[in-house]
Design an enzyme around this catalytic site. Structure first.
Site, PDB file in Angstrom:
ATOM      1  N   ASP A  43      69.710  86.249  15.441  1.00 37.45           N
ATOM      2  CA  ASP A  43      69.284  87.546  15.290  1.00 37.45           C
ATOM      3  C   ASP A  43      70.857  88.167  15.530  1.00 37.45           C
ATOM      4  O   ASP A  43      70.881  88.701  16.938  1.00 37.45           O
ATOM      5  CB  ASP A  43      68.245  87.637  16.447  1.00 37.45           C
ATOM      6  N   GLU A  55      72.511  85.601  24.424  1.00 36.71           N
ATOM      7  CA  GLU A  55      73.383  86.576  24.059  1.00 36.71           C
ATOM      8  C   GLU A  55      74.526  86.715  24.576  1.00 36.71           C
ATOM      9  O   GLU A  55      74.479  86.467  26.004  1.00 36.71           O
ATOM     10  CB  GLU A  55      72.180  87.935  24.259  1.00 36.71           C
ATOM     11  N   GLN A  58      81.818  95.097  22.852  1.00 35.52           N
ATOM     12  CA  GLN A  58      81.671  95.897  21.828  1.00 35.52           C
ATOM     13  C   GLN A  58      81.429  97.452  22.551  1.00 35.52           C
ATOM     14  O   GLN A  58      81.036  97.443  23.791  1.00 35.52           O
ATOM     15  CB  GLN A  58      80.512  95.604  20.879  1.00 35.52           C
ATOM     16  N   GLY A  95      76.655  82.233  21.796  1.00 32.55           N
ATOM     17  CA  GLY A  95      75.589  81.319  21.059  1.00 32.55           C
ATOM     18  C   GLY A  95      76.432  80.258  20.095  1.00 32.55           C
ATOM     19  O   GLY A  95      75.770  79.239  20.002  1.00 32.55           O
TER      20      GLY A  95
END
Ligand code: SPD
Length: 281
Positions: free
Chosen positions: A155, A106, A31, A138
């Site tokens: 999260d 993460e 990203q 994850g």
């Protein structure tokens, strides 16, 4: 000329803030990552054009996602945070002395490094000896574990891009398998105005993995439309009134959003939302 950040939520809805400086801009394998300086919100972490966290309001999100499950679980010892590379959720969980082990999984190491550098007050717990940081997927990590965690916190980013797999029914089923008996999952479950299609899918998918779920809300000015939701799920019924008041009392002095009263009232859902997404909860 003024520089503005704009988050395009839908074709006709945008959120904007003036940017006083660009501290970091990078593109990882997953990203685009930006750290922006703003006057009203301090530093903002932006992933693929969406606000993830800001200095000014991060505590609302991180307190809600961490302390609600940490106080509703009977005796949490081991927690997993999937996503959450800024470290805010880990920082809050660390306030619970009974939690001896926290794994943060993460996918994007560049997010963790940027947050360590530009958000030291959020990422401050990542080097604690009770914390293990795993850089990896994850979805795969959860699949590899069975009856391993008391609390699993999802999260994630929004359900587009790298976070998409973290909203699927298959994923929630593997989260259920990775929890110990009596375990609780909490997933960030988007803005209450997000759109019936997206929210409907999230709630259906969570129900595919868990017999019981309960959604709760918090006010976050820099997230789309300002009212955010989290959904807790478990194999057993969840009663918000049964939170451990003593455990909450041990962390309460350091909190800026949650109180003994709001630990229960955050679960009061507006009837329009309950009717659409939480009728049987
Ligand atoms: N649209 C914003 C969704 C962000 C949810 N995750 C935020 C991560 C903060 N730790």
């Amino acid at each position: 000329m003024e520089l503005w950040f704009t988050e395009q939520e839908k074709d006709q809805v945008r959120f904007g803030v003036r940017v006083d400086g660009v501290l970091f801009r990078g593109k990882s394998e997953f990203q685009e990552i930006e750290v922006l300086e703003t006057a009203p919100y301090g530093r903002m972490l932006v992933l693929d054009g969406c606000v993830m966290t800001t200095d000014v309001d991060e505590f609302v999100y991180h307190e809600c996602i961490a302390h609600v499950p940490a106080c509703l679980h009977k005796n949490p010892k081991k927690a997993l945070v999937v996503g959450g590379g800024d470290g805010g959720t880990v920082r809050e969980l660390l306030k619970h002395k009974g939690i001896g082990e926290i794994v943060l999984c993460e996918i994007d190491g560049m997010v963790v490094e940027a947050c360590r550098k530009y958000f030291p007050a959020i990422a401050c717990g990542l080097d604690d000896k009770r914390v293990k940081v795993e850089i990896g997927d994850g979805v795969a990590y959860v699949k590899e574990h069975e009856k391993a965690f008391d609390i699993i916190i999802i999260d994630s980013t929004d359900p587009i891009g790298p976070g998409e797999g973290l909203f699927s029914g298959e994923f929630y089923k593997s989260v259920a398998r990775a929890l110990k008996p009596g375990g609780l999952m909490v997933a960030q479950s988007e803005a209450i105005w997000f759109g019936d299609d997206v929210l409907g899918r999230i709630h259906r998918n969570i129900s595919a993995g868990f017999a019981h779920k309960k959604t709760y809300l918090g006010a976050i000015p820099t997230y789309p439309r300002g009212v955010w939701s989290w959904t807790m799920a478990s194999a057993e019924p969840i009663d918000p009134k049964n939170f451990d008041r003593e455990r909450f009392g041990q962390v309460a002095a350091g909190l800026k959003y949650l109180t003994q009263d709001s630990m229960v009232s955050v679960f009061d859902l507006p009837p329009f939302f309950r009717a659409k997404f939480a009728k049987n909860d």
